[in-house]
Design a protein around this motif. Structure first.
Motif, mmCIF file in Angstrom:
data_model
loop_
_atom_site.group_PDB
_atom_site.id
_atom_site.type_symbol
_atom_site.label_atom_id
_atom_site.label_comp_id
_atom_site.label_asym_id
_atom_site.label_seq_id
_atom_site.Cartn_x
_atom_site.Cartn_y
_atom_site.Cartn_z
ATOM 1 N N LEU A 327 9.575 0.201 5.400
ATOM 2 C CA LEU A 327 8.165 0.027 6.050
ATOM 3 C C LEU A 327 7.398 0.869 4.132
ATOM 4 O O LEU A 327 6.524 0.758 4.116
ATOM 5 N N SER A 328 8.561 1.279 4.037
ATOM 6 C CA SER A 328 8.730 2.169 2.212
ATOM 7 C C SER A 328 8.184 1.009 1.906
ATOM 8 O O SER A 328 7.034 0.507 1.113
ATOM 9 N N ARG A 329 9.096 -0.032 1.511
ATOM 10 C CA ARG A 329 9.160 -1.041 0.983
ATOM 11 C C ARG A 329 7.948 -2.254 1.056
ATOM 12 O O ARG A 329 7.325 -2.519 0.245
ATOM 13 N N ASP A 330 8.016 -2.156 2.479
ATOM 14 C CA ASP A 330 6.029 -2.935 2.509
ATOM 15 C C ASP A 330 4.214 -2.555 2.447
ATOM 16 O O ASP A 330 4.163 -3.211 2.362
ATOM 17 N N GLN A 331 4.771 -1.134 2.625
ATOM 18 C CA GLN A 331 3.436 -0.388 3.000
ATOM 19 C C GLN A 331 3.448 1.052 1.895
ATOM 20 O O GLN A 331 2.162 0.961 1.197
ATOM 21 N N VAL A 332 4.679 0.842 1.154
ATOM 22 C CA VAL A 332 4.181 2.745 0.260
ATOM 23 C C VAL A 332 4.305 2.053 -1.138
ATOM 24 O O VAL A 332 3.613 2.376 -1.978
ATOM 25 N N PHE A 333 6.153 0.831 -1.612
ATOM 26 C CA PHE A 333 5.841 0.577 -2.943
ATOM 27 C C PHE A 333 4.624 0.029 -3.175
ATOM 28 O O PHE A 333 4.010 -0.582 -4.007
ATOM 29 N N THR A 334 3.883 -0.409 -2.128
ATOM 30 C CA THR A 334 2.891 -1.510 -2.991
ATOM 31 C C THR A 334 1.818 -1.014 -2.620
ATOM 32 O O THR A 334 0.324 -1.622 -2.362
ATOM 33 N N ALA A 335 0.965 0.401 -2.088
ATOM 34 C CA ALA A 335 0.213 0.626 -2.153
ATOM 35 C C ALA A 335 -1.094 0.941 -3.243
ATOM 36 O O ALA A 335 -0.099 0.146 -4.828
ATOM 37 N N ARG A 336 -1.831 0.267 -3.983
ATOM 38 C CA ARG A 336 -2.554 -0.315 -4.952
ATOM 39 C C ARG A 336 -2.698 1.516 -5.532
ATOM 40 O O ARG A 336 -2.817 0.419 -6.496
ATOM 41 N N ARG A 337 -2.630 2.413 -5.102
ATOM 42 C CA ARG A 337 -2.432 3.688 -6.010
ATOM 43 C C ARG A 337 -1.376 3.247 -7.260
ATOM 44 O O ARG A 337 -1.570 3.232 -8.031
ATOM 45 N N LYS A 338 -0.354 3.487 -6.666
ATOM 46 C CA LYS A 338 1.213 3.720 -7.434
ATOM 47 C C LYS A 338 0.750 1.653 -7.842
ATOM 48 O O LYS A 338 1.607 1.943 -8.812
ATOM 49 N N THR A 339 0.286 1.109 -8.024
ATOM 50 C CA THR A 339 0.766 -0.222 -8.073
ATOM 51 C C THR A 339 0.035 -0.240 -9.249
ATOM 52 O O THR A 339 0.161 -0.684 -10.660
ATOM 53 N N GLU A 340 -1.125 0.798 -9.143
ATOM 54 C CA GLU A 340 -2.498 0.724 -10.713
ATOM 55 C C GLU A 340 -1.888 2.101 -11.523
ATOM 56 O O GLU A 340 -1.647 1.139 -12.503
#
Length: 423
Positions: A327-340
């Motif tokens: 879940l963290s790999r697929d949805q948390v670590f790739t969240a838009r704000r975090k990525t930006e």
């Protein structure tokens, strides 16, 4: 908050370092300091459980469970001390900056032997952490923080140098099994290898005298420290993702409820945040029990150095942890704000390292004599409070640059990047 330097490390500097969520103002989102304190608490609880069992089975003398817990707690507090700003993306950014410089090496970079470049191009916070503990902090070049050898052993998740690890993995890649857990990454720079070798000899860690170089099996307490870290970040990442709105209550609550062994607790009158907080606490307790059972079941392999499975993957809650990680790999670590913000962090680190490099280039050109630096370079040294002690080779210069960069907090790195770029 002022950055930490290589020679002055207040743990409060971790309060402005990314755990998972970069640069959040929310008071209830975890940063490195909160995470380190939580890991130390969980590690101590797990170590006491294991220590009591070892006393009961007469594996250790009566009363030694407290000593075991103290060692684990200290190693847990220190476990993230070498991590750069912006979390693991900061590690990658530093490594990529070095890799670009080494791709067409000139000046300082051409002087570093090719065999030793990997410890820069694959920059590793674990190795930087051991460097801080054993060399840079407090008693510089004279034992560092002068922690017990047992604490240093419990801290060392990956007892191998970068170049040795790479050759061992390459030579063994045709084998049937996965690499030994202690070879997943590297945890030693060449400069600190003799310091760990001395500790390993005292601790009687199993030594592998591989044709590619010497490495060691893990200290048994590493598994407890690692488990405490795994418990905290897997469970707390979900709570943070709920807090920031990246995961809904309907996703987080069932998974934490399962991790807590489906407790039948009344939740009437509790807000969603309070329910998540309750389940987080219960989940951590259940995870400690799971890792305790895993340690018991794998005790012989842990003690002889053959165990190659983390405790969270060896206990009854392993399937739940696998769900959390997915879940963290697929949805948390790739969240838009975090990525930006990771993109921003990468640019910040690039600007800092590129802006500071000329200091070391000037130092090299002037025979490594700081008193002969040009006027502008002297200004930079003063403005940045750069520590140029012990820098008399190209390799030491690059380590000093890494010491400076990795020692920054997120916000200090942003401020220095702006200063160096004139923005």
């Amino acid at each position: 908050m002022r950055r930490k330097t290589a020679h002055t490390f207040p743990h409060s500097a971790l309060a402005n370092k990314t755990q998972v969520q970069p640069l959040y103002e929310h008071d209830h989102v975890h940063h490195r300091l909160i995470h380190s304190i939580e890991v130390s608490s969980v590690g101590r609880s797990l170590a006491m459980r294991i220590g009591n069992w070892l006393e009961e089975t007469q594996q250790i003398p009566p009363g030694e469970s407290n000593s075991l817990a103290n060692i684990v707690q200290a190693a847990c507090v220190a476990h993230d001390i070498g991590n750069p700003p912006f979390g693991h993306s900061g590690e990658a950014a530093m490594g990529d900056w070095f890799a670009e410089k080494f791709s067409d090496p000139k000046g300082l970079f051409a002087e570093v032997e090719e065999a030793h470049r990997l410890e820069f191009t694959a920059f590793e916070g674990n190795a930087q952490g051991f460097r801080i503990l054993s060399r840079l902090e407090m008693y510089r070049n004279d034992g560092g923080m002068r922690l017990s050898k047992a604490t240093l052993g419990a801290f060392m998740k990956y007892p191998v140098q970068a170049d040795v690890r790479a050759r061992v993995i390459d030579e063994d890649q045709n084998g049937d099994g996965a690499p030994y857990i202690g070879l997943k990454k590297f945890g030693l720079f060449r400069s600190e290898q003799p310091l760990f070798q001395e500790a390993a000899a005292t601790l009687k860690l199993p030594e592998e005298d591989h044709p590619s170089g010497r490495w060691w099996r893990r200290h048994p307490l590493v598994f407890i420290v690692e488990a405490a870290d795994d418990i905290c970040y897997n469970i707390v990442d979900l709570e943070d993702a709920f807090t920031t709105g990246e995961l809904p209550f309907e996703t987080v609550q069932p998974l934490l409820h399962k991790a807590a062994n489906s407790p039948n607790r009344p939740v009437n009158g509790l807000s969603q945040a309070e329910q998540i907080a309750l389940l987080r606490a219960l989940s951590i307790g259940a995870a400690i029990n799971s890792c305790y059972e895993a340690f018991q079941a794998n005790y012989a392999a842990i003690m002889d150095g053959s165990c190659s499975t983390p405790l969270i993957d060896a206990g009854p809650l392993a399937p739940v942890f696998a769900e959390m990680q997915a879940l963290s790999r697929d949805q948390v670590f790739t969240a838009r704000r975090k990525t930006e913000l990771e993109v921003t962090g990468r640019r910040v680190i690039t600007n800092v390292m590129s802006g500071v490099l000329p200091v070391f280039e000037d130092l090299a050109e002037r025979g490594w004599d700081p008193d002969k630096l040009s006027g502008h370079t002297r200004q930079l040294v003063r403005a940045l409070d750069l520590d140029l002690r012990d820098v008399v080779t190209a390799e030491q210069a690059l380590h000093s640059l890494a010491d400076f960069t990795s020692g920054m907090t997120d916000r200090y790195a942003m401020r220095i990047a702006r200063m160096l770029s004139g923005i």
